[in-house]
Design an enzyme around this catalytic site. Structure first.
Site, PDB file in Angstrom:
ATOM      1  N   LYS A  54       0.691  -1.165  -0.202  1.00 10.73           N
ATOM      2  CA  LYS A  54      -0.040   0.093  -0.024  1.00 10.73           C
ATOM      3  C   LYS A  54       0.665   1.190  -0.036  1.00 10.73           C
ATOM      4  O   LYS A  54       0.522   2.163  -0.570  1.00 10.73           O
ATOM      5  CB  LYS A  54      -0.889  -0.100   1.173  1.00 10.73           C
ATOM      6  CG  LYS A  54      -2.290  -0.981   0.939  1.00 10.73           C
ATOM      7  CD  LYS A  54      -2.852  -1.172   2.333  1.00 10.73           C
ATOM      8  CE  LYS A  54      -3.962  -2.298   2.131  1.00 10.73           C
ATOM      9  NZ  LYS A  54      -4.472  -2.858   3.189  1.00 10.73           N
ATOM     10  N   GLN A  98      -4.968  -1.509   9.487  1.00 15.81           N
ATOM     11  CA  GLN A  98      -4.846  -2.753   8.770  1.00 15.81           C
ATOM     12  C   GLN A  98      -5.476  -3.902   9.731  1.00 15.81           C
ATOM     13  O   GLN A  98      -5.302  -4.040  10.880  1.00 15.81           O
ATOM     14  CB  GLN A  98      -3.401  -2.930   8.625  1.00 15.81           C
ATOM     15  CG  GLN A  98      -3.114  -4.463   8.042  1.00 15.81           C
ATOM     16  CD  GLN A  98      -3.452  -4.303   6.510  1.00 15.81           C
ATOM     17  OE1 GLN A  98      -3.691  -3.516   5.784  1.00 15.81           O
ATOM     18  NE2 GLN A  98      -3.440  -5.708   5.848  1.00 15.81           N
ATOM     19  N   ASP A 121     -11.260   2.792   3.756  1.00 12.92           N
ATOM     20  CA  ASP A 121     -11.481   1.251   3.493  1.00 12.92           C
ATOM     21  C   ASP A 121     -13.082   1.275   3.198  1.00 12.92           C
ATOM     22  O   ASP A 121     -13.593   0.250   2.747  1.00 12.92           O
ATOM     23  CB  ASP A 121     -11.326   0.519   4.786  1.00 12.92           C
ATOM     24  CG  ASP A 121      -9.994  -0.271   4.771  1.00 12.92           C
ATOM     25  OD1 ASP A 121      -9.680  -0.583   3.718  1.00 12.92           O
ATOM     26  OD2 ASP A 121      -9.454  -0.391   5.809  1.00 12.92           O
TER      27      ASP A 121
END
Ligand SMILES: Nc1nc(=O)c2c([nH]1)NC[C@@H]1CN(c3ccc(C(=O)N[C@@H](CCC(=O)O)C(=O)O)cc3)C=[N+]21
Length: 284
Positions: A54, A98, A121
């Site tokens: 990422k 995460q 997200d």
């Protein structure tokens, strides 16, 4: 029929190239670069690899990445404090925590603490609720990426029979909502579904997100169906396979996504897309 390969790596590269141009033109106008904060708790090796990927994608596009690597023993209250600080920070546009988080931390509480405007997200209940009400805010990356892939097949999704196998919060459920938003007729299968082969066999679009290697058999697939495989399973022999029996399914499908190189790279591309979108929405 032998399926055409729906190349997630190539589509992801196109999307990232477009974002690179957008960010370059913003910064050429003297604006600051978008910024993504990435929070990683603990030392799960797979998570470290994902987070590095990422960060690399950010760097390539010109998005500033702000890593926060925290000890596995970090208290939930300390993590909440960090989220609050990032929520308040003027120059942070996106916040990604995460998953999975260590067991002593309530993941729902953490995800719910992220400002919906910075929730790149798309996991916050407010963004999920907006998707349900067809006024999306930030959209969950994986299902959003699948929609972008379907666009590339030039299949009209509207009116199609779509079957989603798996009903998880991060894949199956939001995937079904994305397909409904695109006016498909959607069936969501779960672990209690009685005749899964029959349900899948009716589908013109199949999305598999179960997390079990090659669980969807090739001979379940209807001739000409579009098959999207969200699963990424590492076998004991080191091989990476999806949730669909690829070779057999490809004999029947019109399009199919490979694993690796399918949906995975799209998830990252849409995370980058969401970061730029969150940035734009936060500019005056
Ligand atoms: N807050 C949060 N957001 C996430 O989006 C999130 C997360 N936590 N936790 C873990 C999962 C997993 N995930 C992947 C993304 C891309 C690939 C990907 O690009 N895979 C490549 C390489 C696969 C490999 O070689 O391992 C491929 O499929 O071709 C895989 C997995 C995002 N996740």
């Amino acid at each position: 029929m032998t399926a055409q390969i729906l190349d997630g790596k190539a589509i992801s590269a196109d999307i990232r190239a477009d974002l690179t141009q957008q960010v370059a033109s913003l910064t050429a106008q003297g604006q600051r670069a978008p910024c993504l904060a990435v929070v990683l708790v603990g030392d799960d090796p797979a998570s470290h690899v994902y987070v590095r990927n990422k960060e690399r994608a950010c760097e390539q596009i010109g998005i500033r990445s702000l890593p926060h690597r925290l000890d596995s023993a970090t208290a939930e209250t300390d993590l909440i404090e960090l989220i609050d600080t990032l929520n308040e920070a003027e120059d942070v546009d996106g916040i990604l925590v995460q998953l999975p988080l260590p067991a002593h931390i309530d993941a729902d509480r953490i995800l719910g603490r992220i400002s919906p405007a910075k929730d790149v997200d798309g996991f916050h209940p407010s963004n999920i609720g907006r998707l349900l009400q067809r006024r999306p805010g930030l959209r969950p990356c994986t299902p959003y990426g699948v929609i972008k892939m379907l666009e590339r097949t030039n299949t009209a999704v509207a009116g199609k029979r779509a079957v989603v196998v798996g009903a998880s919060n991060i894949v199956g459920r939001p995937m079904a909502m994305e397909l409904l938003l695109a006016n498909a007729t959607v069936t969501i299968c779960n672990s209690k579904t009685r005749d899964l082969a029959e349900e899948v066999g009716r589908a013109e679009i199949v999305v598999a997100g179960i997390g079990k290697p090659e669980f969807v058999r090739g001979d379940w697939i209807a001739e000409g169906a579009v098959v999207i495989d969200v699963g990424i399973n590492r076998l004991d022999d080191g091989r990476l396979v999806g949730d669909v029996e690829f070779e057999a399914a490809a004999q029947r499908a019109s399009w199919i996504t490979p694993v690796p190189g399918g949906v995975g790279p799209m998830t990252i591309a849409m995370l980058m897309h969401n970061t730029v979108e969150a940035y734009r929405a936060r500019q005056v």
